[in-house]
Write a protein that holds these residues in place. Structure first.
Motif, PDB file in Angstrom:
ATOM      1  N   MET A   1       2.818 -38.998  21.615  1.00 28.65           N
ATOM      2  CA  MET A   1       3.928 -39.721  21.553  1.00 28.65           C
ATOM      3  C   MET A   1       4.900 -38.726  20.687  1.00 28.65           C
ATOM      4  O   MET A   1       4.750 -38.271  19.911  1.00 28.65           O
ATOM      5  N   PRO A   2       5.914 -38.458  21.570  1.00 31.51           N
ATOM      6  CA  PRO A   2       6.882 -37.367  21.260  1.00 31.51           C
ATOM      7  C   PRO A   2       7.831 -37.789  20.305  1.00 31.51           C
ATOM      8  O   PRO A   2       7.816 -39.174  19.885  1.00 31.51           O
ATOM      9  N   PRO A   3       8.254 -36.971  19.189  1.00 37.11           N
ATOM     10  CA  PRO A   3       9.469 -37.677  18.145  1.00 37.11           C
ATOM     11  C   PRO A   3      10.474 -38.318  19.068  1.00 37.11           C
ATOM     12  O   PRO A   3      10.734 -38.198  20.325  1.00 37.11           O
ATOM     13  N   ASN A   4      11.286 -39.191  18.256  1.00 33.47           N
ATOM     14  CA  ASN A   4      12.298 -40.021  18.961  1.00 33.47           C
ATOM     15  C   ASN A   4      13.430 -39.001  19.166  1.00 33.47           C
ATOM     16  O   ASN A   4      13.403 -37.665  18.901  1.00 33.47           O
TER      17      ASN A   4
ATOM     18  N   ARG B   1      -7.409 -54.339  21.490  1.00 35.63           N
ATOM     19  CA  ARG B   1      -7.501 -54.986  22.792  1.00 35.63           C
ATOM     20  C   ARG B   1      -8.822 -55.666  22.935  1.00 35.63           C
ATOM     21  O   ARG B   1      -9.405 -55.473  24.125  1.00 35.63           O
ATOM     22  N   GLN B   2      -9.810 -56.043  22.077  1.00 39.70           N
ATOM     23  CA  GLN B   2     -10.994 -56.499  22.173  1.00 39.70           C
ATOM     24  C   GLN B   2     -11.840 -55.382  22.903  1.00 39.70           C
ATOM     25  O   GLN B   2     -12.733 -54.835  22.196  1.00 39.70           O
ATOM     26  N   GLU B   3     -11.819 -55.486  24.212  1.00 41.50           N
ATOM     27  CA  GLU B   3     -12.874 -54.399  25.015  1.00 41.50           C
ATOM     28  C   GLU B   3     -12.342 -52.863  24.771  1.00 41.50           C
ATOM     29  O   GLU B   3     -13.350 -52.200  24.943  1.00 41.50           O
ATOM     30  N   PHE B   4     -11.191 -52.762  24.208  1.00 43.63           N
ATOM     31  CA  PHE B   4     -10.861 -51.406  24.124  1.00 43.63           C
ATOM     32  C   PHE B   4      -9.638 -51.269  23.156  1.00 43.63           C
ATOM     33  O   PHE B   4      -9.231 -52.427  22.648  1.00 43.63           O
ATOM     34  N   MET B   5      -9.172 -50.020  22.893  1.00 45.35           N
ATOM     35  CA  MET B   5      -8.275 -50.020  21.790  1.00 45.35           C
ATOM     36  C   MET B   5      -7.509 -48.326  22.011  1.00 45.35           C
ATOM     37  O   MET B   5      -7.987 -47.485  22.683  1.00 45.35           O
ATOM     38  N   MET B   6      -6.321 -48.327  21.342  1.00 43.53           N
ATOM     39  CA  MET B   6      -5.537 -47.273  21.452  1.00 43.53           C
ATOM     40  C   MET B   6      -5.060 -46.984  19.921  1.00 43.53           C
ATOM     41  O   MET B   6      -4.982 -47.956  19.196  1.00 43.53           O
ATOM     42  N   ILE B   7      -5.226 -45.625  19.453  1.00 43.29           N
ATOM     43  CA  ILE B   7      -4.746 -45.287  18.111  1.00 43.29           C
ATOM     44  C   ILE B   7      -3.904 -44.358  18.117  1.00 43.29           C
ATOM     45  O   ILE B   7      -3.590 -43.369  19.108  1.00 43.29           O
ATOM     46  N   ALA B   8      -3.078 -43.785  17.058  1.00 45.44           N
ATOM     47  CA  ALA B   8      -2.047 -42.750  16.918  1.00 45.44           C
ATOM     48  C   ALA B   8      -1.995 -42.373  15.651  1.00 45.44           C
ATOM     49  O   ALA B   8      -1.994 -43.036  14.576  1.00 45.44           O
ATOM     50  N   LEU B   9      -2.122 -41.043  15.444  1.00 47.55           N
ATOM     51  CA  LEU B   9      -2.144 -40.607  14.174  1.00 47.55           C
ATOM     52  C   LEU B   9      -0.916 -39.426  14.053  1.00 47.55           C
ATOM     53  O   LEU B   9      -0.640 -38.874  15.154  1.00 47.55           O
ATOM     54  N   PRO B  10      -0.569 -39.420  13.061  1.00 48.83           N
ATOM     55  CA  PRO B  10       0.927 -38.538  12.910  1.00 48.83           C
ATOM     56  C   PRO B  10       0.632 -37.231  12.737  1.00 48.83           C
ATOM     57  O   PRO B  10      -0.311 -36.656  11.889  1.00 48.83           O
ATOM     58  N   ASN B  11       1.592 -36.348  13.125  1.00 50.90           N
ATOM     59  CA  ASN B  11       1.460 -34.981  12.980  1.00 50.90           C
ATOM     60  C   ASN B  11       2.678 -34.522  12.215  1.00 50.90           C
ATOM     61  O   ASN B  11       3.704 -35.266  11.917  1.00 50.90           O
ATOM     62  N   LYS B  12       2.638 -33.379  11.577  1.00 49.52           N
ATOM     63  CA  LYS B  12       3.744 -32.658  10.904  1.00 49.52           C
ATOM     64  C   LYS B  12       5.066 -32.586  11.835  1.00 49.52           C
ATOM     65  O   LYS B  12       6.030 -32.486  11.029  1.00 49.52           O
ATOM     66  N   ASP B  13       4.950 -32.587  13.148  1.00 44.31           N
ATOM     67  CA  ASP B  13       6.299 -32.020  13.850  1.00 44.31           C
ATOM     68  C   ASP B  13       6.925 -33.451  14.253  1.00 44.31           C
ATOM     69  O   ASP B  13       7.528 -33.432  15.446  1.00 44.31           O
ATOM     70  N   CYS B  14       6.473 -34.454  13.510  1.00 46.88           N
ATOM     71  CA  CYS B  14       6.984 -35.901  13.889  1.00 46.88           C
ATOM     72  C   CYS B  14       6.459 -36.494  15.257  1.00 46.88           C
ATOM     73  O   CYS B  14       6.904 -37.435  15.661  1.00 46.88           O
ATOM     74  N   SER B  15       5.547 -35.805  15.746  1.00 52.93           N
ATOM     75  CA  SER B  15       4.817 -36.439  16.979  1.00 52.93           C
ATOM     76  C   SER B  15       3.760 -37.175  16.403  1.00 52.93           C
ATOM     77  O   SER B  15       3.216 -37.192  15.368  1.00 52.93           O
TER      78      SER B  15
END
Length: 506
Positions: free
Chosen positions: A227-230, A247-261
């Motif tokens: 997910m790029p910076p805005n 989403r019960q059967e599956f999921m998505m996660i996102a962890l932040p990076n120093k470069d704002c992505s």
């Protein structure tokens, strides 16, 4: 010419000149755990030969590999602290104070990990590995050997056999392109296997002794996205959280990076991945399940990354013992690869190094005694965190949206506030303490039973008091509140009992 002489005389090639009293140890695998173990051994006065089958990642930016972001917790931080690099690592990371849950409607709700000030740190795997390799070189007591692939080992004689790649011409060397494959034999005092889930050192241990081993691939895979910076160059989402789209059967996660992505990882069954064959399939799937993420990632970038990036498998490895002949010890994924849903793979591996380091302190640098004691205590912990990690996947992809889960979390936090030493929530024990993993599992089970019994008593009292007030003519409103509380408690306990009896999650 030195190599030629040693090959003619059939003698091991000495890796470094050491003093008569200085012992030399070999660490196989220069990943995160291997690099840290090398640094800790050097700090204790040993000369270390650190071997890695791949080229030096610091001079080969094109080299890929696993890049799921890592969540650094207390166990890992204390191990890094023992190596003297904790502050530098934390400065490279982004703190995450809790989970941010994304509902299908786009609503976001946060759930703190623990008490105020407790947090995890999101850090890039490659940058951390490069930092540890640099620190290893700076010790002056660690010799790094890249492009050395371990082929076999004589563990009774502490002798390792490598295929080393060299650009130089060598007699009898097998050429592969411009490189030459040179057999190399290395004699050492002790071997540490830190060469990952498909460990060659572990495989050699299985040839020399009774080592029980099992592996399991879970039916879910993963795919990494970005997910790029805005447009303003900042974070597209609140940065100090681990974002979850359950989403019960599956999921998505996102962890932040120093470069704002954000590093985004989609976990779901392989049959779901296989069902997405075209751009239309992908966009329909994401718009149905993660519509707000599509807005932040961008349609074109999502399509490009999804079909370019591979779908990875997730494996869990267990074995026992972790030590052979008191002269070979496996650490990290080589001993206990776990699925990533508790964020404890790296932390458990780093803690392995710290536990062994502490035993060396207790046994005055006696490598064999420290290894034997480590083996006695650490195997149970490895098996416990493997189970806890699998269980936490259920929590992350479905339970975090359950009212029962939130009710239980509220009860756990309340009890922890009243009895901070006696009652500690499961997540806090895993992420924010050094309590051994097997004790965490046992304690959590006892606490769960205690809460269940206590709530049963509360439910009965509420039901009885409500009936009493109703009979005494105190009116329906107060009685209704007590009846509702009783029904909530009964429903919660029924759910717990059904899960325990049928081994399913509701």
């Amino acid at each position: 010419w030195k190599l030629f002489v040693h090959r003619i005389l059939d003698t091991p090639l000495p890796m470094a000149m050491t003093s008569r009293d200085e012992k030399s140890v070999a660490v196989v695998g220069a990943g995160l755990v291997g690099s840290l173990q090398a640094i800790l051994m050097a700090k204790r006065g040993f000369h270390v030969d650190l071997f890695e089958s791949r080229p030096d990642m610091r001079s080969h930016p094109e080299l890929g590999g696993r890049s799921i972001n890592l969540a650094l917790s207390l166990r890992g931080r204390e191990a890094l602290g023992a190596a003297g690099v904790e502050e530098e690592v934390v400065a490279m990371a982004v703190p995450m104070h809790g989970r941010m849950i994304h509902s299908l409607s786009g609503k976001m709700s946060d759930q703190a990990y623990g008490k105020k000030g407790q947090c995890l740190y999101s850090i890039d795997r490659r940058k951390l590995n490069e930092l540890l390799l640099n620190k290893a070189e700076e010790t002056g007591k660690i010799s790094l050997h890249f492009e050395h692939r371990l082929t076999r080992a004589n563990l009774e004689k502490n002798t390792l056999f490598f295929d080393a790649m060299s650009s130089a011409e060598g007699e009898g060397g097998e050429k592969e392109g411009e490189s030459v494959k040179i057999p190399k034999e290395v004699k050492t005092d002790f071997v540490f296997g830190c060469d990952g889930a498909f460990s060659t050192v572990r495989r050699q241990m299985m040839r020399y002794g009774r080592l029980n081993y099992s592996q399991e691939y879970i039916p879910h895979g993963y795919k990494e996205l970005t997910m790029p910076p805005n447009k303003a160059g900042g974070y597209a989402l609140p940065p100090n959280y681990l974002h979850i789209w359950p989403r019960q059967e599956f999921m998505m996660i996102a962890l932040p990076n120093k470069d704002c992505s954000f590093t985004v990882t989609l976990f779901m069954p392989f049959d779901k991945f296989n069902s997405i064959e075209t751009e239309e399939d992908l966009l329909e799937f994401f718009m149905n399940h993660f519509p707000n993420a599509v807005t932040h990632i961008g349609v074109e970038f999502l399509v490009k990354e999804y079909f370019h990036n591979p779908t990875g498998s997730l494996i869990s490895v267990k074995c026992r013992p972790h030590c052979m002949h008191n002269s070979t010890l496996i650490l990290g994924d080589a001993a206990h690869a776990v699925v990533p849903f508790y964020g404890q793979g790296m932390n458990a591996g780093f803690e392995d190094c710290l536990v062994y380091h502490d035993y060396l302190e207790s046994f005055d640098n006696n490598l064999a005694k420290a290894a034997a004691q480590y083996n006695e205590t650490r195997c149970e912990d490895a098996h416990a965190i493997a189970k806890l990690s699998k269980d936490n996947y259920e929590e992350m992809r479905s339970h975090v949206t359950s009212r029962f889960f939130l009710f239980r979390k509220y009860i756990d936090n309340a009890l922890n506030w009243m009895f901070p030493r006696s009652f500690v929530p499961l997540y806090s024990m895993v992420a924010f303490s050094r309590i051994p993993y097997h004790e965490v599992e046992e304690r959590s089970s006892r606490q769960r039973r205690l809460v269940s019994y206590s709530l049963s008593a509360v439910g009965l009292c509420s039901f009885g008091l409500g009936g009493y007030l109703l009979l005494r003519g105190c009116g329906w409103p107060p009685s209704r509140i007590l009846f509702k509380l009783a029904l909530l408690v009964v429903a919660y306990n029924v759910k717990e009992k059904v899960e325990d009896l049928l081994h399913i999650d509701i």
